[in-house]
Write a protein that holds these residues in place. Sequence first.
Motif, PDB file in Angstrom:
ATOM      1  N   GLY A  42       0.773  -1.240   0.000  1.00  0.00           N
ATOM      2  CA  GLY A  42       0.000   0.000   0.000  1.00  0.00           C
ATOM      3  C   GLY A  42       0.802   1.288   0.000  1.00  0.00           C
ATOM      4  O   GLY A  42       0.519   2.202  -0.777  1.00  0.00           O
ATOM      5  N   THR A  74      -4.096  -3.598  -4.255  1.00  0.00           N
ATOM      6  CA  THR A  74      -3.106  -2.621  -4.701  1.00  0.00           C
ATOM      7  C   THR A  74      -2.485  -3.065  -6.016  1.00  0.00           C
ATOM      8  O   THR A  74      -2.336  -2.277  -6.960  1.00  0.00           O
ATOM      9  CB  THR A  74      -2.010  -2.420  -3.637  1.00  0.00           C
ATOM     10  OG1 THR A  74      -2.615  -2.068  -2.389  1.00  0.00           O
ATOM     11  CG2 THR A  74      -1.054  -1.316  -4.051  1.00  0.00           C
ATOM     12  N   THR A 116      -5.720  -0.077   1.283  1.00  0.00           N
ATOM     13  CA  THR A 116      -4.378   0.444   1.539  1.00  0.00           C
ATOM     14  C   THR A 116      -4.247   1.839   0.939  1.00  0.00           C
ATOM     15  O   THR A 116      -5.092   2.278   0.153  1.00  0.00           O
ATOM     16  CB  THR A 116      -3.313  -0.467   0.907  1.00  0.00           C
ATOM     17  OG1 THR A 116      -3.443  -0.419  -0.526  1.00  0.00           O
ATOM     18  CG2 THR A 116      -3.457  -1.906   1.381  1.00  0.00           C
ATOM     19  N   CYS A 184      -9.169  -4.713   0.574  1.00  0.00           N
ATOM     20  CA  CYS A 184      -7.849  -5.323   0.706  1.00  0.00           C
ATOM     21  C   CYS A 184      -8.108  -6.755   1.142  1.00  0.00           C
ATOM     22  O   CYS A 184      -8.917  -6.986   2.044  1.00  0.00           O
ATOM     23  CB  CYS A 184      -7.002  -4.589   1.741  1.00  0.00           C
ATOM     24  SG  CYS A 184      -5.427  -5.418   2.117  1.00  0.00           S
TER      25      CYS A 184
END
Length: 275
Positions: A42, A74, A116, A184
């Motif tokens: 992140g 991410t 993130t 996430c």
Amino acid sequence: MKQAIGVIDSGVGGLTVAYELMRQLPKEKLIYVGDTARCPYGPRSKEEVQQFTWEMVNFLLARDIKMLVVACNTATAFTLDSLKKHLAIPVIGVIQPGARAAIKFTKNNSIGVIGTDGTIRSNAYTNALKNIKGELDICAKACPMFVPMVEQGIMEGSKAIQVVEEALRPMVEQTQMDTLILGCTHYPLLKSTIQSVVGEDVTLISSSEETARETSTILEMQHLLNHNGITPIHQFYTTGDLNMFMQISKRIFKEQNLQMITIEKAALHQMQDSK
């Protein structure tokens, strides 16, 4: 089709996606790579995330995978387009399935997104949600403390509650969200703690189930499903602490599923001409 499905993540969070893949596709073999040594992704730059992702992908391509699941939000945000462009196999990320699930469940069109720094900075979820349904009220917030906490095996108890409370209380008080995307793949491991903070009226969306469902659909459409009746032995690799990886794996898969998994240390090598 004896080839495996490749699954990559920045650490242990993608194990929640792997679990769903194993549950929904019991005949399919998985090869999983968790880059725990360099987790979290992140706070890293887009270029770093792209480099690390391609290193994991290259590791899997050498093992002749038939499909790639990017089980990291991410990495999905920063590399999915490039992966789809350069790979000859099907590639799926976790953002679109999560966005579709959230829209299906929201009743008041107020959706929260936590992730993130990199995922939130990319606006990937906001764009995905708005592209499907424009009239949404979206509140997105980075929660940088969550991933390191999960990687340390802290998922419940007073410390976990304190960290989650500090991060999410403002969202609860300042929005009307009835749906919260856990943006996430580490966050489902904090699900009970997050639910206790946001309240039972907020539906938590994990992209794991939707991603596994979409993976199944793609494999069927492209005639890539494995029809062999032999129970597969899955291969899991971590770049970091093997003991911590195994402990968290036990929490997710339980003992009976761990019997179908081999867990080893992986050394990734930088890929040349990766982009």
